[in-house]
Design an enzyme around this catalytic site. Structure first.
Site, PDB file in Angstrom:
ATOM      1  N   GLU A 174      -6.793  36.276  38.633  1.00 38.81           N
ATOM      2  CA  GLU A 174      -5.675  36.752  37.813  1.00 38.81           C
ATOM      3  C   GLU A 174      -4.393  35.962  38.084  1.00 38.81           C
ATOM      4  OE1 GLU A 174      -4.612  40.900  38.217  1.00 38.81           O
ATOM      5  OE2 GLU A 174      -3.043  40.733  36.727  1.00 38.81           O
ATOM      6  N   LYS A 216      -8.597  36.700  34.386  1.00 34.44           N
ATOM      7  CA  LYS A 216      -7.712  37.765  33.883  1.00 34.44           C
ATOM      8  C   LYS A 216      -6.333  37.173  33.617  1.00 34.44           C
ATOM      9  CE  LYS A 216      -5.792  42.276  35.141  1.00 34.44           C
ATOM     10  NZ  LYS A 216      -6.115  43.607  35.644  1.00 34.44           N
TER      11      LYS A 216
HETATM   12  P1  13P Z   1      -1.295  45.915  33.397  1.00 29.35           P
HETATM   13  O1  13P Z   1      -2.363  45.959  32.324  1.00 29.35           O
HETATM   14  O2  13P Z   1      -0.482  47.164  33.476  1.00 29.35           O
HETATM   15  O3  13P Z   1      -0.492  44.653  33.327  1.00 29.35           O
HETATM   16  O4  13P Z   1      -2.056  45.903  34.788  1.00 29.35           O
HETATM   17  C1  13P Z   1      -3.119  45.068  34.959  1.00 29.35           C
HETATM   18  C2  13P Z   1      -3.202  44.627  36.350  1.00 29.35           C
HETATM   19  O5  13P Z   1      -4.176  44.872  37.023  1.00 29.35           O
HETATM   20  C3  13P Z   1      -2.087  43.840  36.892  1.00 29.35           C
HETATM   21  O6  13P Z   1      -2.479  43.227  38.070  1.00 29.35           O
END
Ligand code: 13P
Length: 335
Positions: A174, A216
């Site tokens: 991510e 992600k």
């Molecule tokens: P959000 O969808 O609220 O951005 O959160 C996703 C997430 O896991 C952020 O690390």
């Protein structure tokens, strides 16, 4: 097909996506206090268990990201990871220990958590986790993200991914570029592309099996302080361009974060992306706020109204599932 690839597909294929319920205690406290609910471990568990035991879990949620506190909790003597597996979803765990000030670029952050990670992963595997999450966070400004932030965070994401796969789990990679700022969507496209490209260079260098990874990313959007108006079509077009050009084809799928978009924006944009997606990548969701916000607000009025809270969560999960297949519409949203 590798075992890791199978896990990745189980999490995001067939109209399923990820419920990101891995808010750290600090973040969850902000969310709960925001709706005037006391943040204690009992309330955190009560809200989360309400979601995990919802009817929509089976059809819509392929994976749940947990926080360290939750993966070790029980509800009515049942272990939380077991409750999630029984609902047909894969339990996952956030393993980074947060973003800290980046030396020599103090406006930026580097995510920590590599020390001792191999042993922590073994423990989480024993507790039932089969995937993990690590979030690198970047800001956009004239000079940011800097080369230092891009390369150090990519390196950390790659070292984390290699260790997660070694432990028999799927890493969620991510790299989140925040929406804060007055930048245009074109700048977001250029910077996000640079960040994602570097992440995969490092993953490949560290011999991470790309078939057993889920990316992600953020969608490509103008900054929250930008006055640029942009359609969902344009967001989808730019987001797809970024991913087509920078994600290796071996990666089975992408699960977007919602990043501060409203529930409807995050749903509509994901739907448009899927309506336009001509690639083999699965494009799904890994939403925190965009799956939980309305349910949390409703629940805060009466912590014992489990059924009513679940009804709201079920609707959101269904809408996201439809969007992950390009089957959402404003009409179904209202029904
Ligand atoms: P959000 O969808 O609220 O951005 O959160 C996703 C997430 O896991 C952020 O690390």
């Amino acid at each position: 097909m590798s075992e890791l690839n199978n896990i990745a597909l189980k999490i995001i294929d067939n109209g399923k996506g990820i419920l990101a319920a891995d808010e750290s205690t600090g973040t969850m406290t902000k969310r709960l206090e925001g709706v005037k609910v006391e943040s204690n471990s009992e309330n955190r568990l009560k809200f989360r268990h309400t979601l995990f035991s919802s009817k929509s879990m089976k059809a819509c949620i392929g994976g749940v990201i947990l926080y360290d506190e939750t993966i070790k909790q029980k509800f009515s003597s049942k272990k939380i990871p077991e409750i999630i597996s029984n609902a047909g979803a894969v339990p996952g765990i956030k393993v980074d220990t947060g973003a800290k000030v980046l030396a020599n670029s103090p406006k930026e952050k580097i995510t920590e958590g590599l020390d001792g990670l191999r042993d922590r992963l073994k423990d989480y595997y024993k507790l039932g986790a089969r995937f993990a999450k690590w979030r690198g966070v970047y800001i956009i400004s004239n000079s940011c993200p800097s080369k230092i932030a891009i390369s150090t965070n990519a390196h950390a994401l790659a070292r984390y991914s290699a260790l997660v796969q070694e432990a028999g789990m799927v890493p969620i990679v991510e790299p989140e570029i925040l929406m804060d700022g007055d930048h245009s969507s074109e700048i977001c496209l250029a910077k996000t592309s640079e960040v994602i490209k570097k992440c995969f260079e490092e993953l490949i260098l560290l011999k991470v099996d790309l078939k057993g990874v889920i990316l992600k990313p953020n969608m490509i959007l103008p900054g929250t302080k930008s006055d640029q108006k942009i359609s969902s079509d344009k967001i989808a077009e730019l987001t797809l361009k970024c991913l087509m050009e920078n994600v290796p084809s071996e990666v089975p799928g992408i699960a977007f974060l919602s990043g501060g978009q409203t529930e409807i924006e995050a749903t509509k944009n994901l739907d448009t992306i899927n309506k336009k997606n001509k690639s083999n990548f699965i494009m799904s969701f890994s939403y925190g706020r965009a799956l939980q916000q309305s349910a949390l607000k409703y629940w805060s009025k009466n912590l014992d109204d489990i059924e009513g809270t679940q009804k709201i969560f079920n609707h959101r999960a269904n809408m996201c599932s439809l969007a992950s297949q390009g089957k959402w519409s404003e009409q179904v949203e209202k029904n």
